[in-house]
Scaffold this motif. Structure first.
Motif, short mmCIF file in Angstrom:
data_model
loop_
_atom_site.label_atom_id
_atom_site.label_comp_id
_atom_site.label_asym_id
_atom_site.label_seq_id
_atom_site.Cartn_x
_atom_site.Cartn_y
_atom_site.Cartn_z
N GLY A 164 68.54 101.30 39.62
CA GLY A 164 70.02 101.20 38.78
C GLY A 164 69.91 101.15 37.41
O GLY A 164 70.93 100.87 36.62
N LYS A 165 68.52 101.70 36.88
CA LYS A 165 68.35 101.67 35.15
C LYS A 165 69.20 102.31 34.57
O LYS A 165 70.08 101.99 33.50
N ARG A 166 69.56 103.59 35.19
CA ARG A 166 70.77 104.42 34.50
C ARG A 166 72.22 103.95 34.25
O ARG A 166 72.83 104.31 33.57
N LEU A 167 72.60 102.76 35.22
CA LEU A 167 73.81 102.10 35.05
C LEU A 167 73.68 100.85 34.20
O LEU A 167 74.75 100.17 33.98
N GLY A 168 72.25 100.58 33.89
CA GLY A 168 72.09 99.33 33.08
C GLY A 168 72.16 98.04 34.11
O GLY A 168 72.43 96.99 33.55
N LEU A 169 71.84 98.35 35.37
CA LEU A 169 71.79 97.38 36.35
C LEU A 169 70.36 96.79 36.95
O LEU A 169 69.33 97.83 37.03
N PRO A 170 69.94 95.69 36.99
CA PRO A 170 68.73 95.40 37.69
C PRO A 170 68.62 95.72 39.27
O PRO A 170 69.73 95.78 39.85
N GLY A 171 67.55 95.82 39.72
CA GLY A 171 67.32 96.20 41.14
C GLY A 171 67.63 94.91 42.09
O GLY A 171 67.54 93.91 41.57
N ILE A 172 68.08 95.33 43.24
CA ILE A 172 68.35 94.30 44.11
C ILE A 172 67.75 94.67 45.40
O ILE A 172 67.07 95.54 45.63
N ASP A 173 67.95 93.43 46.28
CA ASP A 173 67.26 93.96 47.81
C ASP A 173 68.12 93.13 48.84
O ASP A 173 69.35 92.58 48.44
N ASP A 174 67.78 93.47 49.96
CA ASP A 174 68.69 92.79 50.96
C ASP A 174 68.86 91.24 51.13
O ASP A 174 69.67 90.61 51.49
N GLY A 175 67.85 90.64 50.51
CA GLY A 175 68.02 89.12 50.24
C GLY A 175 69.00 88.86 49.17
O GLY A 175 69.83 87.97 49.55
N PHE A 176 69.17 89.69 48.30
CA PHE A 176 70.25 89.32 47.49
C PHE A 176 71.52 89.63 48.17
O PHE A 176 72.49 88.67 47.71
N MET A 177 71.75 90.78 48.63
CA MET A 177 72.85 91.12 49.47
C MET A 177 72.95 90.08 50.20
O MET A 177 74.53 89.46 50.56
N PHE A 178 72.28 89.25 51.25
CA PHE A 178 72.50 88.25 52.06
C PHE A 178 73.11 87.09 51.33
O PHE A 178 74.07 86.27 51.66
N ARG A 179 72.40 86.67 50.20
CA ARG A 179 73.07 85.67 49.53
C ARG A 179 74.21 85.80 48.73
O ARG A 179 75.12 84.92 48.70
N LEU A 180 74.71 86.92 48.51
CA LEU A 180 75.91 87.44 47.85
C LEU A 180 76.98 87.04 49.12
O LEU A 180 77.89 86.52 48.73
N LEU A 181 76.75 87.41 50.22
CA LEU A 181 77.52 87.23 51.20
C LEU A 181 77.75 85.70 51.67
O LEU A 181 79.02 85.28 51.93
N GLU A 182 76.77 85.20 52.03
CA GLU A 182 76.71 83.46 51.96
C GLU A 182 77.61 82.88 51.01
O GLU A 182 78.25 82.07 51.47
N THR A 183 77.66 83.49 49.61
CA THR A 183 78.30 82.82 48.64
C THR A 183 79.69 83.09 48.94
O THR A 183 80.65 82.19 48.54
N LEU A 184 80.16 84.36 48.99
CA LEU A 184 81.54 85.02 49.04
C LEU A 184 82.23 84.32 50.00
O LEU A 184 83.39 83.80 50.05
N GLY A 185 81.61 84.25 51.19
CA GLY A 185 82.45 83.67 52.40
C GLY A 185 83.10 82.41 52.29
O GLY A 185 84.49 82.37 52.44
N PRO A 186 82.48 81.09 51.90
CA PRO A 186 83.04 79.91 51.88
C PRO A 186 84.19 79.92 50.59
O PRO A 186 84.99 79.19 50.50
#
Length: 473
Positions: A164-186
């Motif tokens: 993601g560096k070329r886009l100015g974004l940090p790296g993520i992983d599946d744990g980040f995606m799971f927490r994103l989904l956990e937060t978005l749902g409610p």
């Protein structure tokens, strides 16, 4: 006293999602649709507009594009960024859209400026999706959804490590995606993942670079470097975690038969999945001979993939069609297949391509096109109370087409500052003659109305509760 209306649109055929083709007139009062009446109804009106021989669609709702500045696709920086691309949208029959905004910083730090710059240039109404990639952004999701009216979050599943560096974004992983989904749902939100297993993508790219270091295989080499199975696997993973967390997942730019089947299979198992594809995956493939203009991500696929997508449109499996519009110029396409930037413009030709290639060549009903391009994206993305249909009380956002006008795509028929189109030189059958945004002509007789600049408004959104796909067909 007899009610007086602002505009009376008479003589056209209406394409009404959920109803079909209707021979009727439209009454507009200010910014909204105030009536659907019999031909030549006797009403008091300020302006009567004869549209005999034309077809009125609900304005297109493009919920996948990147509104940037020059070669930077992260966000508009000056009003002209919005002015040029909303002009392109009108030529393509798009009367509202939702661009993806990208930053490594919290969005609240520049949201007011972002909104101000976009509104200053926009000719049509717009919302935003935020690309979520940092812990600070993840922590701010309740503010984004509840206060800013941005309930949809994009995740680049491919920004692992330094990707993601070329886009100015940090790296993520599946744990980040799971927490994103956990937060978005409610919160009543929805995730829009870019589905790509980049670890396998790195291995496949290295293999193809060794086999074709000069990129002579062009778009076929790029397809082999980012094959469809890594798209399909990522869709299965994102939607599986979506089911566990109870969060809907909107599958963007579905490009292949394999990815399509992955999304459909998860939906059959009860997962809350929506499926989008884009015009360029329906009209172009690895053998289209368009060179670096056709480098997109996911890549253009095989002809068999195009056919599978068209079949899914006819069968009702695909929910929406977007553009994934990127308005970088061809200067960003230098360096061959390994160096060219991915992405292409698509707003200028949005509805004309669907009418020409879908309706005229493949007998896709006009009502189905209106569902894919207007009603479904408006409903799924929380705008159906204002956009996406032709009904009393909705905004008078309309795309008025001559279904039988043939025109050749070229500089005189587009407005994007990208300066090119995948469809340049191609003859399309079906052209947008007029387009209206909230009751005002923003395109009239093929000509952009310059007074429309700055009239577009930001649309805060709230998704319908547990937005379940409408499978009634």
């Amino acid at each position: 006293m007899k009610r007086r209306f602002t505009k009376h649109l008479t003589g056209a055929t209406l394409v009404i999602p959920g109803t079909g083709l209707v021979e009727a007139d439209v009454l507009i009062d200010g910014e909204t649709i105030a009536g659907i009446v019999e031909r030549d109804a006797d009403v008091e009106v300020d302006e009567r507009i004869d549209l005999t021989g034309l077809t009125v669609f609900p304005g297109g709702v493009d919920v996948h594009l990147h509104l940037g500045h020059g070669n930077d696709i992260s966000r508009p920086r000056v009003p002209s960024d919005a002015a040029s691309e909303t002009a392109a949208a009108l030529l393509g029959g798009v009367t509202s859209f939702i661009p993806y905004v990208m930053s490594g910083d919290p969005y609240e730090s520049f949201f007011a400026e972002l909104k101000e710059v976009t509104e200053a240039g926009a000719r049509i109404d717009f919302g935003y999706h935020f690309i979520i990639a940092s812990e600070a952004q993840l922590a701010s999701l309740p503010h984004y959804v509840n206060d800013l009216g941005v309930p949809t979050a994009k995740l680049f599943m491919n920004i692992r490590g330094d990707e993601g560096k070329r886009l100015g974004l940090p790296g993520i992983d599946d744990g980040f995606m799971f927490r994103l989904l956990e937060t978005l749902g409610p919160l009543g939100g929805m995730m829009c993942p870019h589905p790509e297993n980049i670890e396998i993508g790195w291995a496949m790219t290295a293999r193809m670079r060794d086999a074709d270091p000069q990129g002579k295989g062009s778009l076929r080499t790029w397809n082999s470097a980012r094959p469809s199975f890594i798209e399909a696997e990522a869709i299965r993973r994102a939607t599986y975690y979506g089911k566990i967390t109870g969060t809907p997942v909107y599958c963007v730019h579905t490009s292949s038969a394999e990815a399509l089947e992955a999304a459909v299979a998860m939906r059959r198992d009860g997962y809350p999945v929506f499926i989008e594809t884009c015009n360029h995956y329906l009209t172009h493939d690895v053998d289209s001979g368009i060179g670096m203009a056709g480098k997109v991500n996911p890549p253009l696929r095989e002809n068999a993939d195009r056919e599978a997508l068209w079949k899914a449109i006819a069968d009702g499996h695909i929910d929406t069609i977007g553009t994934d519009h990127v308005h970088r110029t061809m200067s960003a396409k230098q360096g061959g297949i390994w160096g060219a930037s991915p992405g292409c413009p698509g707003l200028d030709t949005f509805l004309p391509v669907l009418v020409s290639e879908g309706h005229h060549k493949r007998s896709i009903p006009l009502e189905r096109i209106a569902e894919l391009a207007s009603a479904n994206p408006a409903r799924i993305m929380g705008m159906a109370d204002r956009k996406g249909g032709i009904a009393i009380g909705l905004d008078a956002d309309l795309a008025i087409m001559d279904l039988n006008e043939n025109y050749v795509v070229g500089p005189q028929t587009r407005a994007t500052d990208a300066g090119y189109s995948l469809y340049d030189g191609m003859t399309l059958r079906g052209r947008v003659v007029h387009a209206m945004s909230r009751g005002r002509f923003a395109l009239r007789d093929h000509q952009l109305v310059e007074e429309a600049v700055g009239k577009g408004k930001f649309l805060p959104r709230k998704l319908p509760p547990h937005p379940i796909r409408n499978t009634q067909r």
